[in-house]
Design a protein around this motif. Structure first.
Motif, short mmCIF file in Angstrom:
data_model
loop_
_atom_site.label_atom_id
_atom_site.label_comp_id
_atom_site.label_asym_id
_atom_site.label_seq_id
_atom_site.Cartn_x
_atom_site.Cartn_y
_atom_site.Cartn_z
N HIS A 92 0.84 -1.21 0.00
CA HIS A 92 0.00 0.00 0.00
C HIS A 92 0.87 1.26 0.00
O HIS A 92 1.60 1.53 0.96
N VAL A 93 0.77 2.03 -1.08
CA VAL A 93 1.63 3.20 -1.28
C VAL A 93 1.46 4.20 -0.13
O VAL A 93 2.45 4.67 0.45
N THR A 134 6.77 -2.54 -10.40
CA THR A 134 5.55 -1.74 -10.44
C THR A 134 5.68 -0.44 -11.23
O THR A 134 6.76 0.16 -11.28
N GLU A 136 4.70 2.24 -10.18
CA GLU A 136 5.04 3.29 -9.22
C GLU A 136 6.50 3.73 -9.37
O GLU A 136 6.87 4.81 -8.93
N TYR A 158 7.41 3.21 -0.69
CA TYR A 158 7.11 1.94 -1.37
C TYR A 158 7.85 1.87 -2.71
O TYR A 158 8.53 0.88 -3.01
N LEU A 185 4.41 -4.06 -13.64
CA LEU A 185 2.97 -4.14 -13.83
C LEU A 185 2.29 -2.85 -13.39
O LEU A 185 2.59 -2.31 -12.33
N PHE A 186 1.39 -2.38 -14.24
CA PHE A 186 0.56 -1.23 -13.89
C PHE A 186 -0.59 -1.74 -13.03
O PHE A 186 -0.79 -2.95 -12.90
N ASN A 187 -1.36 -0.81 -12.44
CA ASN A 187 -2.42 -1.21 -11.48
C ASN A 187 -3.32 -2.28 -12.07
O ASN A 187 -3.80 -2.14 -13.20
N ARG A 193 -9.55 -7.68 -4.84
CA ARG A 193 -8.59 -6.62 -4.55
C ARG A 193 -8.75 -6.22 -3.08
O ARG A 193 -9.88 -6.18 -2.56
N VAL A 198 -8.06 2.03 -4.05
CA VAL A 198 -9.16 2.93 -4.38
C VAL A 198 -10.30 2.26 -5.17
O VAL A 198 -11.47 2.53 -4.92
N LYS A 201 -12.36 0.09 -2.80
CA LYS A 201 -13.04 0.97 -1.84
C LYS A 201 -14.29 1.56 -2.52
O LYS A 201 -15.36 1.64 -1.93
N TYR A 218 -15.82 8.91 1.46
CA TYR A 218 -14.78 9.94 1.46
C TYR A 218 -13.58 9.41 0.69
O TYR A 218 -13.08 8.32 0.98
N ASN A 221 -7.45 12.18 -3.68
CA ASN A 221 -7.20 12.88 -4.94
C ASN A 221 -8.02 12.27 -6.10
O ASN A 221 -7.71 11.20 -6.59
N ALA A 224 -6.15 11.94 -9.81
CA ALA A 224 -5.10 10.97 -10.15
C ALA A 224 -5.57 10.10 -11.30
O ALA A 224 -6.74 9.69 -11.35
N ARG A 226 -4.92 6.59 -13.49
CA ARG A 226 -4.28 5.28 -13.44
C ARG A 226 -4.65 4.44 -14.66
O ARG A 226 -5.75 4.56 -15.22
N VAL A 260 -9.62 8.93 -11.12
CA VAL A 260 -10.39 8.30 -10.04
C VAL A 260 -11.85 8.75 -10.14
O VAL A 260 -12.78 7.94 -10.01
P1 GDR Z 1 -1.73 2.88 -6.05
O1 GDR Z 1 -3.20 2.37 -5.74
O2 GDR Z 1 -1.25 3.86 -5.06
O3 GDR Z 1 -1.72 3.31 -7.49
O4 GDR Z 1 -0.87 1.55 -5.85
P2 GDR Z 1 -4.39 3.00 -4.89
O5 GDR Z 1 -5.61 2.28 -5.35
O6 GDR Z 1 -4.09 2.99 -3.44
O7 GDR Z 1 -4.43 4.53 -5.37
C1 GDR Z 1 -4.67 4.89 -6.71
C2 GDR Z 1 -4.87 6.39 -6.80
O8 GDR Z 1 -6.11 6.74 -6.20
C3 GDR Z 1 -5.92 7.89 -5.38
N1 GDR Z 1 -6.96 7.92 -4.34
C4 GDR Z 1 -7.09 7.04 -3.34
N2 GDR Z 1 -6.37 5.92 -3.03
C5 GDR Z 1 -6.78 5.20 -1.95
N3 GDR Z 1 -6.13 4.05 -1.66
N4 GDR Z 1 -7.85 5.57 -1.18
C6 GDR Z 1 -8.58 6.69 -1.45
O9 GDR Z 1 -9.52 7.01 -0.74
C7 GDR Z 1 -8.19 7.46 -2.58
N5 GDR Z 1 -8.68 8.57 -3.16
C8 GDR Z 1 -7.93 8.83 -4.22
C9 GDR Z 1 -4.50 7.73 -4.84
O10 GDR Z 1 -4.01 8.98 -4.34
C10 GDR Z 1 -3.79 7.22 -6.09
O11 GDR Z 1 -3.42 8.29 -6.89
C11 GDR Z 1 -1.33 0.29 -6.34
C12 GDR Z 1 -0.77 -0.79 -5.41
O12 GDR Z 1 -1.35 -2.02 -5.78
C13 GDR Z 1 0.74 -0.89 -5.53
O13 GDR Z 1 1.20 -2.02 -4.78
C14 GDR Z 1 1.11 -1.06 -7.00
O14 GDR Z 1 2.51 -1.10 -7.13
C15 GDR Z 1 0.53 0.09 -7.83
O15 GDR Z 1 -0.88 0.09 -7.66
C16 GDR Z 1 0.83 -0.08 -9.31
#
Ligand code: GDR
Ligand code: NDP
Length: 372
Positions: A92-93, A134, A136, A158, A185-187, A193, A198, A201, A218, A221, A224, A226, A260
Motif C-alpha cells: 500500500h503506497v 511496479t 510506481e 514503497y 505491472l501497472f495497477n 482486490r 481505491v 473501496k 470519502y 485525490n 489521479a 491510473r 479516479v
Molecule cells: P496505487 O493504488 O497507489 O496506485 O498503488 P491505490 O488504489 O491505493 O491509489 C490509486 C490512486 O487513487 C488515489 N486515491 C485514493 N487511493 C486510496 N487508496 N484511497 C482513497 O480514498 C483514494 N482517493 C484517491 C490515490 O491517491 C492514487 O493516486 C497500487 C498498489 O497495488 C501498488 O502495490 C502497485 O505497485 C501500484 O498500484 C501499481
C-alpha cells in the motif's frame, strides 16, 4: 514429464491467489509462503486448500516472511522450486509513508534475501525468478506512455523500496547469469482486490450506497490517473515472462488511463445511477443526478462523494499510462478484459456481497457482542 514446482511469496494476496489457481490448472505443484497472523488470512485461497492427509496433494502452504532469511533459505531448499514468484510486499503506497523502514525491509531487502538464498544454495541455474515490479517506479512523470526504457522517479517509500528490488534483480541476472525478471505491472484490480485500494473501496461503497447501507464515501485525490487492468490478465503474464527464452524486464499495462473521478462515475453508472461533480479540491462533491434503476430508492441531489484530505499522499503519482507493446509483440500477450468489463466484474461481485449484508440486516440477524 516431471511436474514443475512453483514457489509463490505473497500467496494470500490478490495476485498470489489468482496465480496459484492458474498454475494448479497448468499442472504445477504450487507452494505458497504465508505469514502467521492472529486471525485466518487465507480467505482468498481457502477454495484451493487440500487436506494434507489425502494423496496427490499439489497445493502446499509454508509459514514464512520476507524479513527472515533463514526461513526463506530453508523453504527453498525443501521445496526445490523451478520457478519463484516474489509477490510478497507491503503493497500500500499511502501506508508506506507511515512504515517506510518496514517497507524497505520487506519490499527491498526481502527481494535480496530471496536472490541470495538461491545463490547460496547453488540453485542460480535451476530456478527462474519473477520480481513483482511496479509502475510506481515511474512516479513523477518523465515520459508518456511509460515503457521499459522510461527513466524512474519514485515518489513514495514503497516505490523507492521497489526500485532497489528492481535493480538488485537486474544485477543478479547480469552478475550471476540468473534467470531473473522484472514484470513492471501497472495497477491491476479484481473482485478480490484489497479493500483499501481505491477501486475496491469505490466498488464496495457504491454497492452499499445503492442498497441504502451507507450514506457517502470519502476519497482523496480524484484527479489521479491510473492505467487499470484486470488481475487475471496480469498474472497470466507473470507466468509467460518466466517461460520466455531470455530473462528480460517487461511492462504490462492496458495503454488507457482514467481519473479516479471517472472510475467512480463508471461504478455508479453500472447500477443505473448518474453522478455529477461540483466544486474543487477538498470542497468537491459527488451528487446523484438521476437514478433509472427502480431497485434503488435514492434521493436526487443527495451527496454521496466527499473529499477528505487524510487520503492525500505527501507526494503523489499524477499520471500512469503504460505501453505494453514489447510484451504483446514478443510474448503474444492479449488481455481479455478492458476497464468496462473490470468494473462489471468488481461491481457485480460487491453487489452480491452487500445484498447478503442487507438481507441479514433486514432479517434482524443478531451478532454476539464478545465484549459484554
Ligand atoms: P496505487 O493504488 O497507489 O496506485 O498503488 P491505490 O488504489 O491505493 O491509489 C490509486 C490512486 O487513487 C488515489 N486515491 C485514493 N487511493 C486510496 N487508496 N484511497 C482513497 O480514498 C483514494 N482517493 C484517491 C490515490 O491517491 C492514487 O493516486 C497500487 C498498489 O497495488 C501498488 O502495490 C502497485 O505497485 C501500484 O498500484 C501499481
Ligand atoms: P496484496 O497486498 O494483495 O498482497 C501482498 C501479499 O504479500 C499478501 O499475501 C501479504 O500477506 C504478503 N506479505 C506482505 N508482507 C509480507 C512479508 N513481510 N513477508 C511475507 N509476505 C508478506 O498485493 P497484490 O497481490 O495486489 O500485489 C502482488 C505484488 O505485486 C506486490 O508485491 C505488489 O507490490 C506488486 N504490484 C501490485 C500491483 C497491483 O496493481 N496489484 C501492480 C504492480 C505491482 P498478508 O495476506 O498476510 O497481508
Amino acid at each position: 514429464m516431471q511436474k514443475k514446482i512453483a514457489l509463490i511469496t505473497g500467496v494470500t494476496g490478490q495476485d498470489g491467489a489468482y496465480l496459484s489457481e492458474f498454475l494448479l490448472k497448468k499442472g504445477y505443484d504450487v507452494h505458497g509462503i504465508k505469514r502467521r497472523s492472529s486471525l485466518f488470512n487465507t480467505d482468498r485461497i481457502d477454495h484451493l486448500y487440500q487436506d494434507p492427509h489425502v494423496d496427490n496433494q499439489n497445493f502446499f502452504l509454508h509459514y514464512g516472511d520476507l524479513t527472515d532469511s533463514t526461513n526463506l533459505t530453508r523453504i527453498i531448499q525443501e521445496v526445490q522450486p523451478d520457478e519463484i514468484y516474489n509477490l510478497a510486499a507491503m503493497s500500500h503506497v499511502h501506508v508506506s509513508f507511515e512504515m517506510p523502514e518496514y517497507t524497505a525491509n520487506a519490499d527491498g531487502i526481502g527481494t535480496l534475501r530471496l536472490l541470495e538464498a538461491i545463490r547460496l544454495l547453488g540453485m542460480e541455474k535451476k530456478i527462474r525468478i519473477y520480481q513483482a515490479s511496479t509502475s510506481e517506479l515511474y512516479g513523477k512523470v518523465q515520459e508518456v506512455p511509460q515503457t521499459e526504457t522510461t527513466p524512474f522517479y519514485p515518489r513514495s517509500p514503497y516505490a523507492v523500496a521497489k526500485m532497489y528490488a528492481y535493480w538488485i534483480t537486474v544485477n543478479y541476472r547480469e552478475a550471476y547469469g540468473m534467470y531473473a525478471c522484472n514484470g513492471i505491472l501497472f495497477n491491476h484490480e479484481s473482485p478480490i482486490r484489497g479493500e483499501t485500494f481505491v477501486t475496491r473501496k469505490i466498488t464496495r461503497a457504491t454497492s452499499k450506497i445503492a442498497l441504502g447501507l451507507q450514506e457517502k464515501i470519502y476519497l482523496g485525490n480524484l484527479d489521479a490517473k491510473r492505467d487499470w487492468g484486470h488481475a487475471k490478465d496480469y498474472i497470466r503474464m507473470m507466468w509467460m515472462i518466466l517461460q520466455a527464452e531470455e530473462a528480460e524486464d517487461w511492462v504490462i499495462a492496458t495503454g488507457k488511463t482514467t481519473t479516479v473521478r471517472d472510475f467512480v462515475k463508471m461504478c455508479f453508472g453500472h447500477v443505473g445511477i448518474e453522478l455529477e461533480f461540483n466544486g474543487n479540491g477538498v470542497n468537491e462533491k459527488g451528487i446523484i443526478k438521476s437514478c433509472n434503476n427502480p431497485k434503488y430508492q435514492l434521493e436526487i441531489g443527495k451527496e454521496v462523494i466527499a473529499v477528505d484530505e487524510k487520503y492525500f499522499r505527501p507526494t503523489e503519482v499524477d499520471l500512469l499510462i503504460g505501453d505494453a507493446s514489447k510484451a504483446k509483440e514478443k510474448l503474444g500477450w492479449v488481455p481479455k478484459h478492458d476497464l468496462t468489463s473490470l468494473v462489471e466484474d468488481m461491481m457485480s461481485s460487491d453487489i452480491i456481497l452487500m445484498e447478503k449484508q442487507q438481507y441479514l440486516k433486514e432479517g434482524g440477524h443478531r451478532i454476539k457482542n464478545y465484549f459484554e
